[in-house]
Design an enzyme around this catalytic site. Structure first.
Site, mmCIF file in Angstrom:
data_model
loop_
_atom_site.group_PDB
_atom_site.id
_atom_site.type_symbol
_atom_site.label_atom_id
_atom_site.label_comp_id
_atom_site.label_asym_id
_atom_site.label_seq_id
_atom_site.Cartn_x
_atom_site.Cartn_y
_atom_site.Cartn_z
ATOM 1 N N CYS A 42 0.974 -1.266 0.059
ATOM 2 C CA CYS A 42 0.036 0.029 0.021
ATOM 3 C C CYS A 42 0.684 1.461 -0.033
ATOM 4 C CB CYS A 42 -0.797 0.005 1.263
ATOM 5 S SG CYS A 42 -2.328 1.239 1.019
ATOM 6 N N HIS A 82 -3.899 -5.109 -0.263
ATOM 7 C CA HIS A 82 -3.686 -5.836 0.874
ATOM 8 C C HIS A 82 -3.697 -7.149 1.116
ATOM 9 C CE1 HIS A 82 -3.390 -1.923 3.428
ATOM 10 N NE2 HIS A 82 -4.181 -1.519 2.455
ATOM 11 N N GLU A 88 -2.709 -9.252 3.216
ATOM 12 C CA GLU A 88 -3.350 -9.760 4.645
ATOM 13 C C GLU A 88 -4.662 -9.664 4.699
ATOM 14 O OE1 GLU A 88 -3.765 -5.317 5.098
ATOM 15 O OE2 GLU A 88 -2.254 -6.616 3.904
#
Length: 407
Positions: free
Chosen positions: A286, A370, A372
């Site tokens: 990001c 992202h 995650e």
């Protein structure tokens, strides 16, 4: 959509206790929830169906008001385990929230507090009972909006003063928020990913040492690194390359975060440039991706409406596969500005914007999305293994399978 620059917008409720005032003078009225007060911020929309607590506590949303396109928010309450900001006491994350429906009583075995009380405790101003589809359409047409969100149980507002505040706010461009959300000092992270049977675990026998530069890092990023055998040392955003190298890391992680990446040019970008010149594996996500691009000589630009949601299709050129990923960014890397030794690895299938890069001949790569998740799909979890494999390769160890094998 009817132009409503000088009167109340048509999708509002009769009895107002909160309002959203856009920079163009549009006024949207609704029911107030959460904290009382008023604050300037950028209004964006998020299309995720779940994970509102993780979204609202993501430090990348600092300086923003999140409009949830899914109508029912708050159904499963809140709990301390789903908070994503590293220092919850500092309440980093979104400053405002907008919902279609009123908040109902929570129903979930993990819930410890209802969303309204949780919003109050975090200082988040919320507005409910409006046509979020109309507001989302406005943002899609006109771009992310500068605004003021205000909540007063009396329903009394100085509209002209709020309009002036909204019009005067300069927005997120050239705004450095990474310094506001970073940790104050270094810390060691050991917590591993959550499981239904055991909750969160702890990494007591690490095999590798990763230094994470915190520009607004999410907890689940750190958990996935520790879950793969890493000891993670978190350093403040202002740490120098010398500070990083003094910890003798096996790899460096550049975190997500809020604000304009170009505004970090005086401290973070030079640090990253020096780290790239070493042979250390570097992985960015990001804001970390954007700052890495700047350090490599590229440019970033403000997006029209940004990407915020858990259902974004991205193509990985390195595998030829399409992944559904979580995204949360309002700036993007200009792929045409990247130098010849930098390869574009991922691209958004919504608008063709850059979503990944790698440096040819160096163990350095990053992605805009992202991997995650938290919330969102886990299609891109393999990127953490890709990073660990770069570390293993330098140690002469056999690489891990990038994707977990089915049992």
């Amino acid at each position: 959509m009817t132009e409503t620059t000088s009167k109340t917008a048509p999708w509002t409720v009769e009895k107002r206790t909160a309002i959203l005032v856009l920079a163009d003078g549009t006024v949207i009225e609704g029911k107030g929830l959460g904290a009382i007060g008023a604050i300037e911020a950028e209004v964006v929309f998020n299309t995720a169906l779940t994970g509102y607590e993780e979204i609202l506590t993501d430090p990348s949303y600092a300086g923003q008001i999140v409009t949830f396109t899914f109508p029912h928010i708050g159904n499963v309450g809140t709990n301390a385990e789903d908070v994503e900001d590293l220092t919850p006491a500092n309440r980093h994350g979104a400053v405002g929230a907008i919902f279609k429906a009123d908040i109902t009583s929570p129903s979930n075995f993990r819930a410890t507090e209802d969303l309204d009380a949780w919003l109050k405790n975090r200082g988040v101003i919320a507005l409910a009972g409006i046509d979020t589809r109309a507001l989302t359409s406005l943002i899609r047409e006109r771009g992310a909006q500068n605004a003021v969100i205000a909540h007063d149980p009396s329903g009394k507002f100085d509209l002209e003063a709020l309009k002036a505040r909204a019009a005067a706010w300069s927005g997120l461009e050239n705004l450095d928020l990474a310094k506001d959300v970073t940790v104050g000092q270094s810390l060691t992270w050991k917590e591993t990913p959550w499981t239904l049977a055991d909750g969160y675990g702890e990494q007591d026998t690490p095999e590798y040492h990763v230094v994470a530069l915190d520009f607004g890092v999410k907890r689940n990023i750190l958990r996935l690194l520790t879950g793969l055998g890493a000891k993670v040392t978190v350093l403040p955003a202002t740490a120098t390359a010398e500070d990083v190298l003094a910890h003798n890391p096996d790899g460096v992680f550049l975190s997500n975060g809020p604000g304009d990446p170009a505004a970090t040019g005086a401290y973070a970008v030079p640090t990253i440039k020096k780290l790239v010149e070493t042979d250390l594996p570097v992985f960015g996500i990001c804001l970390g991706h954007q700052m890495l691009a700047l350090a490599l000589g590229g440019r970033t630009e403000k997006m029209h409406q940004g990407h915020h949601g858990a259902n974004h299709p991205v193509k990985d050129y390195t595998t030829g596969k399409v992944e559904i990923v979580s995204m949360n960014h309002g700036f993007a890397v200009d792929s045409d500005s990247l130098p010849e030794n930098v390869e574009e690895t991922h691209v958004s299938l919504f608008d063709g914007t850059n979503c990944g890069l790698r440096v040819v001949g160096k163990p350095v790569f990053s992605v805009q999305h992202h991997p995650e998740a938290s919330p969102g799909p886990q299609d891109s979890h393999y990127l953490f293994r890709r990073f660990i494999n770069l570390i293993r390769e330098k140690k002469g160890e056999t690489p891990l399978p990038e994707r977990e094998q089915a049992a």
